[in-house]
Design an enzyme around this catalytic site. Structure first.
Site, PDB file in Angstrom:
ATOM      1  CE1 TYR A 155      -0.373   2.270   8.478  1.00  0.00           C
ATOM      2  CE2 TYR A 155      -1.401   3.766   9.621  1.00  0.00           C
ATOM      3  CZ  TYR A 155      -1.177   2.989   8.525  1.00  0.00           C
ATOM      4  OH  TYR A 155      -2.196   3.320   7.756  1.00  0.00           O
ATOM      5  NE  ARG A 178      -2.558   1.782   3.050  1.00  0.00           N
ATOM      6  CZ  ARG A 178      -2.493   1.990   4.425  1.00  0.00           C
ATOM      7  NH1 ARG A 178      -3.233   1.013   5.161  1.00  0.00           N
ATOM      8  NH2 ARG A 178      -1.679   2.848   5.155  1.00  0.00           N
ATOM      9  CG  HIS A 188      -7.243   2.564   5.160  1.00  0.00           C
ATOM     10  ND1 HIS A 188      -7.225   1.137   4.704  1.00  0.00           N
ATOM     11  CD2 HIS A 188      -8.430   2.905   5.621  1.00  0.00           C
ATOM     12  CE1 HIS A 188      -8.683   0.976   4.866  1.00  0.00           C
ATOM     13  NE2 HIS A 188      -9.432   2.028   5.399  1.00  0.00           N
TER      14      HIS A 188
HETATM   15  C1  LIG Z   1     -16.443  -6.357   9.260  1.00  0.00           C
HETATM   16  C2  LIG Z   1     -15.585  -5.090   9.422  1.00  0.00           C
HETATM   17  N1  LIG Z   1     -14.946  -5.004  10.435  1.00  0.00           N
HETATM   18  C3  LIG Z   1     -14.046  -3.812  10.631  1.00  0.00           C
HETATM   19  C4  LIG Z   1     -13.993  -2.645   9.440  1.00  0.00           C
HETATM   20  C5  LIG Z   1     -13.193  -1.453   9.600  1.00  0.00           C
HETATM   21  N2  LIG Z   1     -12.226  -1.647   8.354  1.00  0.00           N
HETATM   22  C6  LIG Z   1     -12.350  -0.788   7.112  1.00  0.00           C
HETATM   23  S1  LIG Z   1     -10.852  -1.281   6.084  1.00  0.00           S
HETATM   24  C7  LIG Z   1     -10.309  -2.232   7.145  1.00  0.00           C
HETATM   25  C8  LIG Z   1      -9.014  -2.658   7.184  1.00  0.00           C
HETATM   26  C9  LIG Z   1      -9.044  -4.113   6.056  1.00  0.00           C
HETATM   27  O1  LIG Z   1      -7.972  -4.533   5.477  1.00  0.00           O
HETATM   28  P1  LIG Z   1      -7.746  -5.228   4.158  1.00  0.00           P
HETATM   29  O2  LIG Z   1      -8.271  -6.486   4.242  1.00  0.00           O
HETATM   30  O3  LIG Z   1      -6.181  -5.646   4.192  1.00  0.00           O
HETATM   31  O4  LIG Z   1      -7.992  -4.509   2.983  1.00  0.00           O
HETATM   32  P2  LIG Z   1      -7.377  -2.987   2.478  1.00  0.00           P
HETATM   33  O5  LIG Z   1      -7.929  -1.840   3.211  1.00  0.00           O
HETATM   34  O6  LIG Z   1      -5.785  -3.142   2.986  1.00  0.00           O
HETATM   35  O7  LIG Z   1      -7.633  -2.998   0.856  1.00  0.00           O
HETATM   36  C10 LIG Z   1     -10.917  -2.392   8.423  1.00  0.00           C
HETATM   37  C11 LIG Z   1     -10.550  -3.310   9.564  1.00  0.00           C
HETATM   38  C12 LIG Z   1     -14.961  -3.095   8.442  1.00  0.00           C
HETATM   39  N3  LIG Z   1     -15.063  -2.261   7.220  1.00  0.00           N
HETATM   40  N4  LIG Z   1     -15.756  -3.958   8.396  1.00  0.00           N
END
Ligand SMILES: Cc1ncc(C[n+]2csc(CCOP(=O)(O)OP(=O)(O)O)c2C)c(N)n1
Ligand SMILES: [Mg+2]
Length: 353
Positions: A267, A254, A258
Site C-alpha cells: 500500500y 512513516r 507500521h
Molecule cells: C480503538 C482501537 N481501534 C483499532 C485499533 C487497531 N489499530 C492499531 S494501530 C491503528 C492505526 C492507528 O493509526 P494512527 O493513529 O495514525 O497512529 P500510528 O500507528 O500511525 O502511529 C489501528 C487502527 C486499536 N489499537 N484501537
C-alpha cells in the site's frame, strides 16, 4: 467568548536545507543541543536494536518509530521533569528520556509484568495501545492539576488516525472547555496502518480541527527537532499561564512498517519512503550541529557507544527476569472463577512447561 484564530497552516521549521538557511533559536546553547542529540541517539538506538531483538525472537511484535524520534525528543525537552507524558505505542520508549531503564520497556514488548511501571515514578503514563483512549485520561489529569492549583502540564501523543476516534474528540473538547493545561501532540505520519490520511479526514490540515475546539492549532515539521521543541515550549508556556490546551500537528512520514507484523509494500508509496529516509530526522540534526561546529566525530561515537551499551544491558536484564506466573493473566478477570478454572490453569502451566 475568547476568539480563536485559524490554525497556523505553514509548517514551522528551524533547521534549514539546501535552499533555506537555519533559523536562529533564542535561549539554546551548545550543552542543550548536545543533550537533545543524546536523546535522539538513545531513541534511534532503542528503535533499531528493538527491530533486531524482534527478529531474534527476543521481544514480541514491535511498533517501529524510526524517523519519529525528533517529534518525541523535541517535545520532551520542552517539558519540566514533573510534567506528565501520555504515550501511545508509537512512543513506547519515551520513558527512557525520563530515566526509565531500557529493560522496563523491553520487558513490556516481551509481555512481561516487569514492563509495567508505576506512572507516578516517572510522570509517564502506561503505554496506550487502544487508539486515542488516553486523550481523555490526559485531559482529566491536566484538569485535576489545574483544580489543585499546581503548575504541572501534561502532553498526550497520538497519531493522525486517532483524530477520527470519539475519544480524541471527547478529550480535546473536555480539555478546551476546562482550559486544562494540556498539549495534544498529533504525530501525523500520514498512515494509520494501511489507511492513508486522505481517507481519514477531508480537512485541509489536522491542525484546522483545533479551531473547532476553541484552541490554538500549530503545524510543525515533525522531522525538525528544534521546530517541535519551539512549538511545544510555546504550548507548555500557554498551558502553565492559564491559556489552556494547544493542538500541535507534527507532520512526519512513516518511513518504516507500521509494526514488525506489517508489510507495507502492498500500500505505501515506496519512492516517498526512500525520499524520507534520505532526509530522516537524526541525520538532519547531526548535519545542523556539524554546521554549527558543535558535534565532532569522537563525541558522536561516544554517544552512540553509550546508547548501544544501555541496550545491551537492557535486553540482558529483561531476559534475566524469571518467567511470569500465567495465573497473573486471570487474576483480575474473575470474582468467582468457574469450576473448571483450577484444572484449566494447571493444564496451561503444564503446556508452558
Ligand atoms: C480503538 C482501537 N481501534 C483499532 C485499533 C487497531 N489499530 C492499531 S494501530 C491503528 C492505526 C492507528 O493509526 P494512527 O493513529 O495514525 O497512529 P500510528 O500507528 O500511525 O502511529 C489501528 C487502527 C486499536 N489499537 N484501537
Ligand atoms: Mg499515523
Amino acid at each position: 467568548m475568547a476568539q480563536v484564530l485559524p490554525a497556523e497552516r505553514d509548517l514551522r521549521r528551524v533547521i534549514g536545507d539546501d535552499e533555506t538557511p537555519d533559523r536562529e533559536l533564542d535561549g539554546v546553547d551548545a550543552r542543550f543541543l548536545l543533550d537533545l542529540y543524546r536523546s535522539l541517539i538513545l531513541l534511534r538506538t532503542y528503535d533499531e536494536r528493538s527491530v533486531v531483538y524482534h527478529r531474534q525472537g527476543r521481544i514480541g511484535t514491535y511498533a517501529i518509530f524510526w524517523n519519529h524520534e525528533a517529534m518525541q525528543a523535541g517535545s520532551v525537552h520542552a517539558l519540566a521533569d514533573d510534567d506528565w507524558i501520555f504515550p501511545s505505542y508509537r512512543e513506547s520508549a519515551i520513558g527512557l528520556l525520563r530515566g526509565m531503564p531500557a529493560a522496563t520497556v523491553l520487558s513490556w514488548w516481551r509481555g512481561h509484568p516487569a514492563g509495567w511501571w508505576n506512572p507516578a515514578d516517572y510522570n509517564v503514563a502506561s503505554i496506550c495501545v487502544p487508539i486515542a483512549t488516553h486523550v481523555p485520561h490526559a485531559a482529566g489529569l491536566a484538569w485535576g492539576k489545574k483544580l489543585r492549583g499546581e503548575s504541572t502540564t501534561a502532553i498526550v501523543y497520538f497519531g493522525d488516525g486517532a483524530t477520527s476516534e470519539g475519544a480524541f474528540h471527547e478529550g480535546a473538547n473536555f480539555a478546551a472547555v476546562t482550559q486544562a493545561p494540556l498539549v495534544l501532540l498529533c504525530n501525523n505520519n500520514q498512515w494509520a496502518i494501511s489507511t492513508p490520511l486522505s481517507a481519514q479526514t477531508h480537512a485541509e490540515t489536522l491542525a484546522d480541527k483545533a479551531a473547532g475546539y476553541g484552541m490554538p492549532g500549530v503545524r510543525v515539521d515533525g522531522g525538525d527537532v528544534l521546530a517541535v521543541y519551539e512549538a511545544t515550549c510555546e504550548a507548555v508556556e500557554r498551558a502553565r499561564s492559564g491559556g489552556g490546551p494547544t493542538f500541535i500537528e507534527a507532520v512526519t512520514y512513516r518511513a518504516a512498517p507500521h509494526a514488525t507484523a506489517d508489510d507495507p509494500k502492498a500500500y505505501i508509496d515506496v519512492e516517498r519512503v526512500e525520499e524520507e529516509k534520505q532526509n530522516e530526522c537524526v541525520g538532519r540534526f547531526e548535519r545542523y550541529l556539524q554546521r554549527l561546529g558543535i558535534l565532532d566525530d569522537a563525541t558522536a561515537a561516544e554517544i552512540k557507544a553509550w546508547a548501544t551499551e544501555l541496550m545491551r544491558e537492557g535486553i540482558a536484564a529483561a531476559e534475566a527476569e524469571p518467567p511470569a506466573d500465567p495465573a497473573l493473566l486471570f487474576e483480575h478477570a474473575f470474582v468467582d472463577p468457574p469450576a473448571s478454572f483450577g484444572s484449566d490453569l494447571a493444564e496451561l502451566r503444564r503446556i508452558l512447561g
